[in-house]
Scaffold this motif. Structure first.
Motif, PDB file in Angstrom:
ATOM      1  N   ASP A  81       6.997   0.136 -55.281  1.00 32.11           N
ATOM      2  CA  ASP A  81       8.025  -0.708 -55.881  1.00 32.11           C
ATOM      3  C   ASP A  81       9.350  -0.408 -55.191  1.00 32.11           C
ATOM      4  O   ASP A  81       9.941   0.660 -55.391  1.00 32.11           O
ATOM      5  N   LEU A  82       9.813  -1.338 -54.365  1.00 32.17           N
ATOM      6  CA  LEU A  82      11.034  -1.139 -53.593  1.00 32.17           C
ATOM      7  C   LEU A  82      12.264  -1.335 -54.471  1.00 32.17           C
ATOM      8  O   LEU A  82      12.428  -2.371 -55.112  1.00 32.17           O
ATOM      9  N   VAL A  83      13.151  -0.322 -54.483  1.00 37.08           N
ATOM     10  CA  VAL A  83      14.393  -0.405 -55.249  1.00 37.08           C
ATOM     11  C   VAL A  83      15.586  -0.580 -54.310  1.00 37.08           C
ATOM     12  O   VAL A  83      16.418  -1.471 -54.503  1.00 37.08           O
ATOM     13  N   PHE A  84      15.680   0.266 -53.278  1.00 36.85           N
ATOM     14  CA  PHE A  84      16.786   0.191 -52.323  1.00 36.85           C
ATOM     15  C   PHE A  84      16.248   0.081 -50.901  1.00 36.85           C
ATOM     16  O   PHE A  84      15.281   0.757 -50.537  1.00 36.85           O
ATOM     17  N   HIS A  85      16.910  -0.732 -50.121  1.00 37.56           N
ATOM     18  CA  HIS A  85      16.596  -0.871 -48.696  1.00 37.56           C
ATOM     19  C   HIS A  85      17.910  -0.792 -47.921  1.00 37.56           C
ATOM     20  O   HIS A  85      18.824  -1.587 -48.149  1.00 37.56           O
ATOM     21  N   PHE A  86      17.993   0.197 -47.026  1.00 39.29           N
ATOM     22  CA  PHE A  86      19.196   0.388 -46.217  1.00 39.29           C
ATOM     23  C   PHE A  86      18.859   0.223 -44.738  1.00 39.29           C
ATOM     24  O   PHE A  86      17.760   0.566 -44.293  1.00 39.29           O
ATOM     25  N   LYS A  87      19.830  -0.289 -43.999  1.00 40.56           N
ATOM     26  CA  LYS A  87      19.731  -0.356 -42.541  1.00 40.56           C
ATOM     27  C   LYS A  87      20.812   0.535 -41.952  1.00 40.56           C
ATOM     28  O   LYS A  87      21.916   0.625 -42.506  1.00 40.56           O
ATOM     29  N   VAL A  88      20.492   1.186 -40.855  1.00 44.88           N
ATOM     30  CA  VAL A  88      21.481   2.018 -40.157  1.00 44.88           C
ATOM     31  C   VAL A  88      21.580   1.504 -38.728  1.00 44.88           C
ATOM     32  O   VAL A  88      20.657   1.658 -37.923  1.00 44.88           O
ATOM     33  N   ASP A  89      22.695   0.874 -38.422  1.00 42.04           N
ATOM     34  CA  ASP A  89      22.918   0.270 -37.111  1.00 42.04           C
ATOM     35  C   ASP A  89      24.186   0.869 -36.510  1.00 42.04           C
ATOM     36  O   ASP A  89      25.269   0.759 -37.084  1.00 42.04           O
ATOM     37  N   ASN A  90      24.025   1.538 -35.369  1.00 43.93           N
ATOM     38  CA  ASN A  90      25.161   2.213 -34.721  1.00 43.93           C
ATOM     39  C   ASN A  90      25.860   3.183 -35.666  1.00 43.93           C
ATOM     40  O   ASN A  90      27.092   3.285 -35.689  1.00 43.93           O
ATOM     41  N   GLY A  91      25.075   3.869 -36.477  1.00 46.31           N
ATOM     42  CA  GLY A  91      25.608   4.885 -37.374  1.00 46.31           C
ATOM     43  C   GLY A  91      26.145   4.345 -38.685  1.00 46.31           C
ATOM     44  O   GLY A  91      26.520   5.133 -39.561  1.00 46.31           O
ATOM     45  N   GLN A  92      26.201   3.028 -38.837  1.00 47.92           N
ATOM     46  CA  GLN A  92      26.742   2.419 -40.045  1.00 47.92           C
ATOM     47  C   GLN A  92      25.619   2.088 -41.030  1.00 47.92           C
ATOM     48  O   GLN A  92      24.662   1.395 -40.675  1.00 47.92           O
ATOM     49  N   VAL A  93      25.763   2.572 -42.262  1.00 46.16           N
ATOM     50  CA  VAL A  93      24.752   2.352 -43.293  1.00 46.16           C
ATOM     51  C   VAL A  93      25.138   1.145 -44.140  1.00 46.16           C
ATOM     52  O   VAL A  93      26.288   1.030 -44.589  1.00 46.16           O
ATOM     53  N   SER A  94      24.199   0.246 -44.352  1.00 43.40           N
ATOM     54  CA  SER A  94      24.459  -0.908 -45.212  1.00 43.40           C
ATOM     55  C   SER A  94      23.208  -1.217 -46.030  1.00 43.40           C
ATOM     56  O   SER A  94      22.088  -1.131 -45.532  1.00 43.40           O
ATOM     57  N   ARG A  95      23.429  -1.553 -47.291  1.00 43.70           N
ATOM     58  CA  ARG A  95      22.310  -1.970 -48.127  1.00 43.70           C
ATOM     59  C   ARG A  95      21.971  -3.416 -47.787  1.00 43.70           C
ATOM     60  O   ARG A  95      22.866  -4.230 -47.511  1.00 43.70           O
TER      61      ARG A  95
END
Length: 236
Positions: free
Chosen positions: A92-106
């Motif tokens: 059950d997915l609650v949070f999904h984050f991406k990290v692009d060039n060191g920047q974290v974003s939901r």
């Protein structure tokens, strides 16, 4: 980083290993292969660390849905980290984050549910292999997972640096899991029968004991890589 890796190489070639590993017989090809994996594990560690900080800033209602299940994966050169709860044979997915060039974003970007279920099952399968051991030692562990070219899954479970600033080594649990995430196909674990460690409080010469191995284990390479980075940061 190059300075750190140079120090690491010098250090590893003088650590306490079996007699055959000394002198000109040192297997540099094997070492480089393990270093490549160790660097990937370190990168995974950094993604987990950055995104876990972001998790704690989320809404309390969403946080209440979390279990202890999470993992990272890389897609198109961008790291992703997912946090949720594995139950009833699904994630059950609650949070999904991406990290692009060191920047974290939901993100609300869709994640393949097959991937979510396979990865989370594989982590459960691997963790089950050492459940008895984990229940008998008061240690924290980190886990890592990666899909292989043949769709099998590699899982590494390694001692974490402990809250009391103790660096722990001597046990590494490495499994190849089948594509469904349910069956251990290969066990390449190494355990000396006890965990060893020391305080990481100031830069100094440190020797680690791997007398019963002919070459550095993957866990030893990763341990020394992370230790060198930590001590370097503490010093500078």
């Amino acid at each position: 980083m190059n300075k750190i890796l140079t120090l690491l190489f010098i250090g590893l070639t003088t650590l306490t290993y079996g007699q055959k590993s000394k002198g000109p017989n040192f297997d540099i090809k094997d070492f480089n292969k393990k270093m490549e994996v160790a660097e990937w594990l370190y990168e995974y560690d950094m993604i987990a660390w950055k995104t876990s900080d972001s998790v704690m800033t989320q809404d309390k209602k969403d946080l209440a849905r979390l279990g202890s299940d999470w993992f990272c994966f890389k897609k198109n050169d961008i790291w992703h980290a997912v946090y949720g709860k594995y139950e009833n044979n699904q994630f059950d997915l609650v949070f999904h984050f991406k990290v692009d060039n060191g920047q974290v974003s939901r993100t609300n970007e869709t994640v393949d549910t097959t991937l979510l279920h396979r990865y989370s099952r594989a982590l459960k399968t691997a963790s089950g292999q050492i459940k008895t051991l984990k229940d008998t030692v008061n240690l924290r562990f980190n886990q890592y997972i990666k899909e292989n070219d043949d769709q099998t899954l590699s899982v590494w479970i390694l001692p974490a640096f402990q809250p009391n600033s103790v660096a722990v080594y001597g046990g590494e649990f490495i499994y190849t899991i089948d594509p469904t995430g349910t069956k251990v196909l290969k066990d390449e674990s190494y355990f000396q029968g006890q965990f060893l460690g020391f305080k990481v409080d100031n830069p100094r010469e440190i020797w680690i004991n791997y007398r019963d191995t002919e070459e550095p284990t993957l866990g030893a390479v990763f341990f020394c890589l992370v230790l060198q980075i930590i001590l370097y940061k503490n010093r500078y």
